[in-house]
Motif scaffolding. Structure first.
Motif, short mmCIF file in Angstrom:
data_model
loop_
_atom_site.label_atom_id
_atom_site.label_comp_id
_atom_site.label_asym_id
_atom_site.label_seq_id
_atom_site.Cartn_x
_atom_site.Cartn_y
_atom_site.Cartn_z
N LEU A 262 -23.92 -4.98 12.60
CA LEU A 262 -22.44 -5.19 12.24
C LEU A 262 -21.97 -6.79 12.01
O LEU A 262 -21.59 -6.90 11.36
CB LEU A 262 -21.64 -4.90 13.50
CG LEU A 262 -20.29 -4.63 13.51
CD1 LEU A 262 -20.03 -3.53 12.38
CD2 LEU A 262 -19.70 -4.22 14.77
N ALA A 263 -22.85 -7.74 12.73
CA ALA A 263 -22.55 -9.02 12.51
C ALA A 263 -23.16 -9.31 10.89
O ALA A 263 -22.47 -10.21 10.10
CB ALA A 263 -23.27 -10.00 13.54
N LEU A 264 -24.17 -8.83 10.61
CA LEU A 264 -24.79 -9.08 9.15
C LEU A 264 -23.67 -8.41 8.26
O LEU A 264 -23.58 -9.16 7.18
CB LEU A 264 -25.94 -8.56 9.01
CG LEU A 264 -27.30 -9.16 9.67
CD1 LEU A 264 -28.49 -8.41 9.56
CD2 LEU A 264 -27.18 -10.73 9.13
N ALA A 265 -23.30 -7.16 8.54
CA ALA A 265 -22.37 -6.69 7.46
C ALA A 265 -21.17 -7.25 7.29
O ALA A 265 -20.54 -7.60 6.01
CB ALA A 265 -22.08 -5.15 7.82
N SER B 280 -21.96 -10.97 5.74
CA SER B 280 -22.08 -10.91 4.08
C SER B 280 -20.68 -10.47 3.40
O SER B 280 -20.51 -11.07 2.44
CB SER B 280 -23.21 -9.79 3.95
OG SER B 280 -22.62 -8.73 4.04
N SER B 281 -19.95 -9.85 3.76
CA SER B 281 -18.54 -9.39 3.33
C SER B 281 -17.72 -10.72 3.16
O SER B 281 -17.06 -11.07 2.24
CB SER B 281 -17.72 -8.49 4.15
OG SER B 281 -18.42 -7.30 4.06
N ILE B 282 -17.98 -11.79 4.25
CA ILE B 282 -17.03 -13.00 4.30
C ILE B 282 -17.53 -13.86 3.21
O ILE B 282 -16.77 -14.43 2.39
CB ILE B 282 -17.03 -13.56 5.70
CG1 ILE B 282 -16.19 -12.69 6.56
CG2 ILE B 282 -16.63 -14.94 5.79
CD1 ILE B 282 -16.31 -13.03 8.04
N PHE B 283 -19.08 -13.89 2.93
CA PHE B 283 -19.66 -14.94 2.10
C PHE B 283 -19.47 -14.46 0.75
O PHE B 283 -18.86 -15.27 -0.13
CB PHE B 283 -21.00 -15.09 2.53
CG PHE B 283 -21.30 -16.03 3.52
CD1 PHE B 283 -20.87 -17.15 3.68
CD2 PHE B 283 -22.08 -15.59 4.57
CE1 PHE B 283 -21.26 -18.21 4.61
CE2 PHE B 283 -22.37 -16.46 5.87
CZ PHE B 283 -21.73 -17.55 5.92
N ILE B 284 -19.27 -13.17 0.56
CA ILE B 284 -19.26 -12.35 -0.94
C ILE B 284 -17.93 -12.55 -1.21
O ILE B 284 -17.49 -13.05 -2.26
CB ILE B 284 -19.53 -10.96 -0.88
CG1 ILE B 284 -21.25 -11.15 -0.96
CG2 ILE B 284 -19.22 -10.36 -2.32
CD1 ILE B 284 -21.60 -9.59 -0.55
N GLY B 285 -16.87 -12.51 -0.20
CA GLY B 285 -15.38 -12.63 -0.70
C GLY B 285 -15.13 -14.00 -0.89
O GLY B 285 -14.33 -14.28 -1.80
N SER B 286 -15.54 -14.76 -0.23
CA SER B 286 -15.18 -16.27 -0.39
C SER B 286 -15.85 -17.01 -1.68
O SER B 286 -15.20 -17.60 -2.36
CB SER B 286 -15.58 -17.09 0.85
OG SER B 286 -17.03 -17.24 1.08
N SER B 287 -17.07 -16.47 -1.78
CA SER B 287 -17.69 -16.80 -2.95
C SER B 287 -16.59 -16.37 -4.43
O SER B 287 -16.58 -17.12 -5.27
CB SER B 287 -19.11 -16.20 -3.31
OG SER B 287 -19.55 -16.27 -4.53
#
Length: 108
Positions: free
Chosen positions: A57-60, A63-70
């Protein structure tokens, strides 16, 4: 195949259809009670399953936060260039390669 009903602890119920039966028993299956059409199965989960759930859950979420901020950083860089009126990448421009905000989004 047979259709089995599973009752969970939190009053949920699941149905399972058995298609191919083999002689080996699952390590998760600990006991079976009941006769007829309804069977109550007791299923034990490995001890680290909740730990793995939280890690997944933490990885999901991470990764959503990093992809969105990118995506947001790259988009902000492109919008900054559009405000300046430079040639867009779709029209043959490459000025986005000189924009630090676009690079920050790409590398994040």
């Amino acid at each position: 195949g047979a259709v089995l009903s599973f009752s969970c602890r939190d009053s949920c119920q699941a149905w399972c259809q058995i298609i191919n039966v083999s002689e080996s028993r699952s390590p998760f299956l600990t006991s079976m009670e009941g006769t007829g059409n309804e069977t109550n199965w007791s299923i034990s989960m490995p001890s680290g399953s909740k730990y793995h759930l939280y890690i997944g859950l933490a990885l999901a979420i991470g990764s959503s936060i990093f992809i969105g901020s990118s995506f947001i950083l790259k988009k902000k860089g492109l919008l900054k260039l559009a405000d300046r009126g430079v040639t867009r990448a779709g029209q043959g421009g490459y000025s986005y390669l000189k924009e630090w905000l676009w690079w920050a989004g790409l590398l994040s």
